[in-house]
Design a protein around this motif. Structure first.
Motif, PDB file in Angstrom:
ATOM      1  N   GLU A 199     -29.597 -42.072  -9.973  1.00 16.09           N
ATOM      2  CA  GLU A 199     -30.087 -40.790 -10.063  1.00 16.09           C
ATOM      3  C   GLU A 199     -30.078 -40.143 -11.447  1.00 16.09           C
ATOM      4  OE1 GLU A 199     -30.323 -38.222  -6.019  1.00 16.09           O
ATOM      5  OE2 GLU A 199     -28.441 -39.131  -6.509  1.00 16.09           O
ATOM      6  N   LYS A 200     -30.962 -39.517 -12.284  1.00 18.07           N
ATOM      7  CA  LYS A 200     -30.628 -38.933 -13.466  1.00 18.07           C
ATOM      8  C   LYS A 200     -30.951 -37.554 -13.158  1.00 18.07           C
ATOM      9  CE  LYS A 200     -32.844 -37.558 -17.910  1.00 18.07           C
ATOM     10  NZ  LYS A 200     -33.708 -37.875 -18.952  1.00 18.07           N
ATOM     11  N   THR A 201     -29.935 -36.541 -13.766  1.00 16.60           N
ATOM     12  CA  THR A 201     -29.749 -35.199 -13.692  1.00 16.60           C
ATOM     13  C   THR A 201     -30.149 -34.566 -14.936  1.00 16.60           C
ATOM     14  OG1 THR A 201     -28.333 -35.448 -11.742  1.00 16.60           O
ATOM     15  CG2 THR A 201     -28.418 -33.277 -12.730  1.00 16.60           C
ATOM     16  N   VAL A 202     -30.752 -33.581 -14.926  1.00 14.85           N
ATOM     17  CA  VAL A 202     -31.052 -32.471 -16.243  1.00 14.85           C
ATOM     18  C   VAL A 202     -30.865 -31.191 -15.496  1.00 14.85           C
ATOM     19  CG1 VAL A 202     -32.648 -31.670 -17.823  1.00 14.85           C
ATOM     20  CG2 VAL A 202     -32.859 -34.125 -17.094  1.00 14.85           C
ATOM     21  N   LEU A 203     -29.965 -30.523 -16.430  1.00 17.69           N
ATOM     22  CA  LEU A 203     -29.463 -29.073 -16.076  1.00 17.69           C
ATOM     23  C   LEU A 203     -30.248 -28.204 -17.250  1.00 17.69           C
ATOM     24  CD1 LEU A 203     -25.965 -29.456 -15.139  1.00 17.69           C
ATOM     25  CD2 LEU A 203     -27.711 -29.925 -13.755  1.00 17.69           C
ATOM     26  N   ARG A 204     -30.970 -27.275 -16.900  1.00 16.09           N
ATOM     27  CA  ARG A 204     -31.376 -26.134 -17.924  1.00 16.09           C
ATOM     28  C   ARG A 204     -30.527 -25.265 -17.789  1.00 16.09           C
ATOM     29  NH1 ARG A 204     -36.542 -25.225 -20.168  1.00 16.09           N
ATOM     30  NH2 ARG A 204     -36.364 -27.454 -20.852  1.00 16.09           N
ATOM     31  N   LEU A 205     -30.076 -24.711 -19.127  1.00 18.54           N
ATOM     32  CA  LEU A 205     -29.144 -23.444 -19.169  1.00 18.54           C
ATOM     33  C   LEU A 205     -29.862 -22.481 -19.580  1.00 18.54           C
ATOM     34  CD1 LEU A 205     -27.300 -26.002 -18.985  1.00 18.54           C
ATOM     35  CD2 LEU A 205     -25.665 -24.721 -20.549  1.00 18.54           C
ATOM     36  N   LEU A 206     -29.983 -21.327 -18.761  1.00 23.25           N
ATOM     37  CA  LEU A 206     -30.854 -19.999 -19.093  1.00 23.25           C
ATOM     38  C   LEU A 206     -29.926 -18.651 -18.882  1.00 23.25           C
ATOM     39  CD1 LEU A 206     -33.898 -20.880 -16.881  1.00 23.25           C
ATOM     40  CD2 LEU A 206     -33.898 -20.940 -19.434  1.00 23.25           C
ATOM     41  N   PRO A 207     -29.785 -17.732 -19.867  1.00 16.91           N
ATOM     42  CA  PRO A 207     -28.895 -16.810 -19.670  1.00 16.91           C
ATOM     43  C   PRO A 207     -29.334 -15.913 -18.731  1.00 16.91           C
ATOM     44  CG  PRO A 207     -29.754 -16.989 -22.189  1.00 16.91           C
ATOM     45  CD  PRO A 207     -30.434 -17.915 -21.360  1.00 16.91           C
ATOM     46  N   ALA A 208     -28.514 -15.477 -17.774  1.00 15.65           N
ATOM     47  CA  ALA A 208     -28.722 -14.570 -16.584  1.00 15.65           C
ATOM     48  C   ALA A 208     -29.373 -13.475 -17.099  1.00 15.65           C
ATOM     49  CB  ALA A 208     -27.631 -14.426 -15.572  1.00 15.65           C
ATOM     50  N   THR A 209     -28.983 -12.727 -17.939  1.00 13.59           N
ATOM     51  CA  THR A 209     -29.537 -11.506 -18.660  1.00 13.59           C
ATOM     52  C   THR A 209     -30.065 -11.627 -20.011  1.00 13.59           C
ATOM     53  OG1 THR A 209     -27.241 -10.816 -19.335  1.00 13.59           O
ATOM     54  CG2 THR A 209     -27.929  -9.994 -17.341  1.00 13.59           C
ATOM     55  N   GLN A 210     -31.166 -11.371 -20.476  1.00 10.83           N
ATOM     56  CA  GLN A 210     -31.624 -11.653 -21.586  1.00 10.83           C
ATOM     57  C   GLN A 210     -32.248 -10.095 -22.290  1.00 10.83           C
ATOM     58  OE1 GLN A 210     -31.992 -14.442 -22.963  1.00 10.83           O
ATOM     59  NE2 GLN A 210     -33.600 -14.733 -24.527  1.00 10.83           N
ATOM     60  N   LYS A 211     -31.764 -10.094 -23.407  1.00 12.72           N
ATOM     61  CA  LYS A 211     -32.133  -8.795 -24.252  1.00 12.72           C
ATOM     62  C   LYS A 211     -33.631  -8.925 -24.519  1.00 12.72           C
ATOM     63  CE  LYS A 211     -27.833  -6.781 -25.974  1.00 12.72           C
ATOM     64  NZ  LYS A 211     -27.218  -6.425 -27.333  1.00 12.72           N
TER      65      LYS A 211
END
Length: 570
Positions: free
Chosen positions: A277-289
């Motif tokens: 299994e290949k895994t990709v994690l997309r990182l997104l700020p929980a709060t964005q100005k």
């Protein structure tokens, strides 16, 4: 950012002729409704810059301002204050004075409690300076570099410990034990410290490859033993509430991760491949100005065209480009400009990347029968003024979107096309009649993201004659009709510790904006319509192509000409 009393801020803005009294009062009320800082709202609406506000704050509070870069930061004194304390109190020690006192950059120098705490902690007097949020984050990167130096050692210790304990156990059990927990936590922390947008964990025949995408480019980080792979994937599945015993079907999930006082939302995609299994994690700020269009990189001329078109009460605004070109960020910036008390905004997205206050956001869920088309149909019964459709992918969604935009709704969406003009034949391919396309389009924005030159190691140079000939030839191949020439002075980054030796730090957009005026509309419904004619007419009407916009940014030292060529060729 440190707050100045609204009355004082208003006086400064009125004195400099940047706003009327009525507009200021309206924005102050809107900031209170949205729960945003008034300063952030003024910046996002492109009324003032952060530097302008910083100068006002510096004068009002009588505190010197400082710009943090490699020339001002003494890296030997930064670790004297632990990172957790520095981030929590929004400060950084950046220099030591001959008398033994310390210079401290603070987002809020009037925070006397933090000043007193720091003086006691360092056992020495401190002198405070005012700093921007972005400069402070640049200072925090010193901590990240120290973490980077220790990263491989930490990961190797996690791997050794996990190999010694997890091989004899089920992956699900190993996923809850300290070595695997530490391994996954450190991968995420390290990626966040580098500003990575994605983590790729790829199963190969002989091992596991870990890669990070930083500023749009994938970098190989390390390899880990394949024996650890099942436990690592199980750990990620546990965090994402996915099925631990499912290995033959794709799975999607998400979880939230905390670093210091900041949260990151992580989208997880797991796909079975030949070796596992290949895994990709997309990182997104929980709060964005909220960002203004100018902060995204849009020129003032293009911003004016877009602003005029999004203030219409109906029609369609399209943002075009390939995957990863920043379309969603631009759409959210437009929504932020439109988010006012007198309008009802609804969205259908896949997925919801950032939560926006007072915007009714719905995520598609095919298992529950919520697709772009079905969701859009239901939204029309919610009395919307403004609709955002995350992406127009098929004929059904295109048809409903067009009719929505014709019947008193402003509709924003994205489309996968290479440039702005190609959006028109794309709609025709989706069986939308030319007269409907002509009637519904307000403006089409096409974009790419280019890496910005690192400001800590930027230098200028004059291209050699051979390079000029090569670049001129490539200019003609990419844009034969445009009268473009290679600038006499160009810029690059040498590579330094702040940019990881790449010469780049951060990204900015390059844009083209096609304004659907009367001449464009007439061409779309004429018998002479074709893509070349549309591009030619758009340029005659003043549209600046993406490549020309990129070349201008290279000339200004925002990016390199090589970077512009790279993204345009893609």
């Amino acid at each position: 950012m440190l707050q100045i009393p609204p009355a004082k801020l208003k006086d400064s803005l009125l004195r400099d002729g940047l706003i009327t009294s009525e507009n200021f009062d309206a924005l102050a009320a809107e900031a209170a409704r949205l729960g945003q800082d008034l300063a952030d709202l003024l910046i996002s609406r492109a009324i003032v810059s952060d530097k302008y506000l910083l100068n006002i704050l510096s004068v009002y509070f009588g505190v010197e301002r400082v710009s943090l870069d490699t020339s001002t930061i003494d890296e030997s004194v930064v670790p004297l204050v632990p990172e957790a304390i520095a981030r929590k109190r929004r400060l950084i020690v950046f220099n030591r004075n001959p008398d033994g006192s310390f210079n401290v950059a603070m987002e809020n120098p009037s925070d006397l409690e933090s000043v007193e705490f720091l003086s006691n902690f360092l056992k020495s007097p401190v002198k405070t300076f005012l700093v921007t949020d972005s400069d402070l984050n640049r200072g925090f990167s010193v901590y990240s570099r120290e973490f980077t130096r220790d990263f491989r050692k930490i990961i190797e210790e996690n791997i050794k410990a996990s190999l010694g304990r997890s091989l004899a156990k089920e992956a699900e059990q190993a996923a809850t034990e300290v070595p695997i927990v530490g391994l996954v936590d450190n991968l995420v922390s390290y990626a966040a410290s580098l500003g990575a947008s994605d983590i790729h964990i790829e199963a190969l025949e002989s091992g596991i490859l870990v890669r990070f995408r930083v500023d749009g480019i994938l970098h190989e980080i390390m390899s880990i033993p394949k024996e650890v792979h099942p436990a690592v994937i199980a750990r990620i599945k546990l965090l994402s509430a996915l099925k631990l015993d499912e290995h033959s079907q794709p799975q999607d999930g998400r979880f939230r991760y905390k670093i210091a006082k900041d949260f990151i939302d992580i989208r997880v995609s797991i796909m079975p491949t030949f070796h596992g299994e290949k895994t990709v994690l997309r990182l997104l700020p929980a709060t964005q100005k909220p960002m203004s269009l100018s902060e995204l990189g849009m020129s003032s001329e293009a911003t004016n065209i877009v602003s005029e078109n999004i203030n219409r009460t109906y029609g369609m605004v399209l943002v075009c480009g390939p995957t990863g070109s920043g379309k969603t960020t631009t759409l959210y910036a437009l929504l932020n400009l439109l988010n006012k008390p007198e309008v009802n905004i609804v969205t259908i997205e896949d997925p919801i990347e950032y939560e926006m206050k007072y915007v009714n956001q719905t995520q598609i869920n095919p298992k529950a029968g919520i697709t772009f088309a079905n969701g859009l149909r239901s939204m029309l019964r919610q009395d919307p003024n403004i609709i955002l459709v995350g992406e127009i992918r098929d004929e059904e969604t295109a048809e409903i979107s067009v009719h929505s935009a014709l019947t008193g709704h402003l509709l924003l969406s994205s489309l996968h096309t290479n440039d702005a003009a190609t959006a028109v034949p794309r709609f025709l391919d989706m069986k939308i009649a030319p007269f409907l396309v002509s009637a519904v389009l307000n403006v089409i924005i096409a974009q790419r993201l280019v890496r910005k030159i690192c400001m800590s190691c930027i230098y200028s140079y004059e291209p050699e004659s051979a390079a000029i000939k090569t670049l001129t030839r490539e200019l003609k191949q990419i844009d034969p009709d445009a009268a473009l020439s290679v600038p006499k002075i160009l810029y690059r980054g040498k590579g330094c510790s702040e940019c990881g030796g790449t010469g780049y730090r951060g990204r900015i957009g390059i844009f083209e904006v096609l304004n659907a005026d009367d001449a464009i509309r007439a061409l779309i419904v004429s018998a002479d319509f074709n893509l070349d004619n549309l591009r030619s007419l758009a340029r005659k009407q003043g549209m600046v192509g993406m490549f020309a916009d990129g070349l201008n940014k290279a000339q200004l030292g925002l990016t390199t000409i090589e970077e512009v060529f790279r993204v345009i060729r893609e």
